[in-house]
Design an enzyme around this catalytic site. Structure first.
Site, PDB file in Angstrom:
ATOM      1  CE1 TYR A 124      -3.734  -2.599   0.480  1.00  0.00           C
ATOM      2  CE2 TYR A 124      -2.140  -3.591   2.131  1.00  0.00           C
ATOM      3  CZ  TYR A 124      -3.360  -3.699   1.229  1.00  0.00           C
ATOM      4  OH  TYR A 124      -3.875  -4.661   1.302  1.00  0.00           O
ATOM      5  CG  ASP A 125       1.306   3.668  -2.987  1.00  0.00           C
ATOM      6  OD1 ASP A 125       2.337   3.180  -3.015  1.00  0.00           O
ATOM      7  OD2 ASP A 125       0.796   3.465  -3.948  1.00  0.00           O
ATOM      8  CB  THR A 126      -3.191   5.701   0.913  1.00  0.00           C
ATOM      9  OG1 THR A 126      -2.433   6.575  -0.305  1.00  0.00           O
ATOM     10  CG2 THR A 126      -3.942   6.514   1.459  1.00  0.00           C
ATOM     11  CG  ASN A 137      -0.004   9.427   0.621  1.00  0.00           C
ATOM     12  OD1 ASN A 137       1.033  10.455   0.587  1.00  0.00           O
ATOM     13  ND2 ASN A 137      -0.058   8.783  -0.684  1.00  0.00           N
ATOM     14  NE  ARG A 196       0.617   0.559  -4.299  1.00  0.00           N
ATOM     15  CZ  ARG A 196       1.497  -0.301  -3.785  1.00  0.00           C
ATOM     16  NH1 ARG A 196       1.428  -1.604  -3.949  1.00  0.00           N
ATOM     17  NH2 ARG A 196       2.638   0.019  -3.205  1.00  0.00           N
TER      18      ARG A 196
END
Ligand code: PLP
Ligand code: CA
Length: 306
Positions: free
Chosen positions: A21-23, A55, A245
């Site tokens: 994941y990015d967030t 994030n 993501r």
């Protein structure tokens, strides 16, 4: 999801999970803190995720505080979070009033059966609110003398917004019902959580208040908080996050995990709040299962910092 939840109990599992994941969207109570006590190593875990470039956003069904007041709560725990990284069910309800009901600021008014979070968020959008924390509503109900009824109802009220109200009493319920009996008045709820935990107790949540108004009026409220997908849509619109993501982290199956799963986000349940390991492994539960789970959020930090 349909497959068995993956337990995060090793550094390897934690790293693989984080890399997906990015967030991360975090539920607050039961994940980061319990009432006014921050859970151990939460700050460290959020810092770790930020250091990896993730994030972080915060998504709570607690309607009693505005986003600004929530940012101050984070600050009191030494965690720096901007107001625009916070999404509350009272803000979601205010967005619904503005963007879906299209009430006109400065003209249409809202009757509030709830607390400051709702009043403040509606006020920021330019709506005049009535009811809420008005101390005249603390007076015992007297149908002939209630200042909210003697000169009849305000015809500019076009919506009732109900949420958790620790001052709820018969006076508030009675005036709310008078508005709900009007066909030109919409019925909005911040959230339908049956209960919420506080200092080892389970207390009645917003859903218990909303349901008493539903019972009396014969109407059904539109609930704006988790798991309502409009809340996720407004988060995506405001932040540009990529749902594929993004992972929802929460402590409750019927709000947080349902919210993430319906929105096709990843889902991660922690056991520091409402649910137990039995609840999620029980094949009979009708509720959405998480893809991942762990005893606590801080395990992401503790397992990888050895
Ligand atoms: N509603 C109220 C009134 C609360 O006090 C809480 C938690 O403190 C919640 C809802 C649940 O909040 P969250 O979605 O952050 O778990
Ligand atoms: Ca929670």
């Amino acid at each position: 999801g349909s497959s068995l939840p993956i337990k995060i109990d090793s550094a390897d599992a934690a790293e693989k999970f984080i890399d997906n994941y990015d967030t991360f969207l975090f539920d607050c109570d039961g994940v980061l803190w319990l009432g006014s006590s921050l859970l151990p190593n939460v700050s460290e875990t959020l810092s770790l995720l930020r250091a990896k470039g993730k994030n972080l956003y915060f998504v709570t069904n607690n309607s009693t505080k505005s986003r600004n007041a929530y940012a101050k709560k984070f600050e009191s725990f030494g965690i720096s979070v901007r107001e625009d990284q916070i999404f509350t069910s009272s803000y979601a309800a205010a967005l619904y009033v503005r963007d879906s009901l299209k009430l006109e600021p400065g003209k249409d008014k809202v009757w509030v059966a709830g607390e400051a979070g709702i009043i403040d968020e509606l006020g920021l959008m330019g709506y005049e609110t009535l009811g809420g924390t008005d101390p005249r509503l603390d007076e015992p109900f007297d149908s002939q003398n209630s200042p909210f009824l003697v000169n009849s109802l305000d015809p500019d009220v076009k919506c009732v917004v109900a949420g958790l109200d620790t001052r709820i009493n018969y006076h508030r319920l009675a005036v709310s019902l008078q508005y709900l009996q009007r066909t030109d008045v919409s019925f909005v709820a911040t959230n339908l959580d049956s209960t919420f935990p506080l200092k080892g107790m389970t207390l009645p949540g917003a859903g218990s208040i909303v349901q008493s108004l539903e019972k009396a009026s014969g109407r059904t409220a539109v609930a704006c908080g988790k798991p309502n997908q409009n809340m996720l849509k407004s988060i995506i619109a405001a932040t540009n996050i990529d749902p594929s993501r993004t992972c929802m982290v929460g402590d409750r199956l019927d709000t947080d995990m349902k919210f993430g799963s319906e929105g096709r986000l990843g889902t991660f349940l922690v056991l520091t709040g409402i649910e137990t390991e039995n609840n999620i492994l029980n094949p009979d539960t009708q509720h959405t299962k998480p893809q991942y789970y762990a005893g606590s959020l801080s395990l992401l930090y503790e397992l990888t910092n050895v």
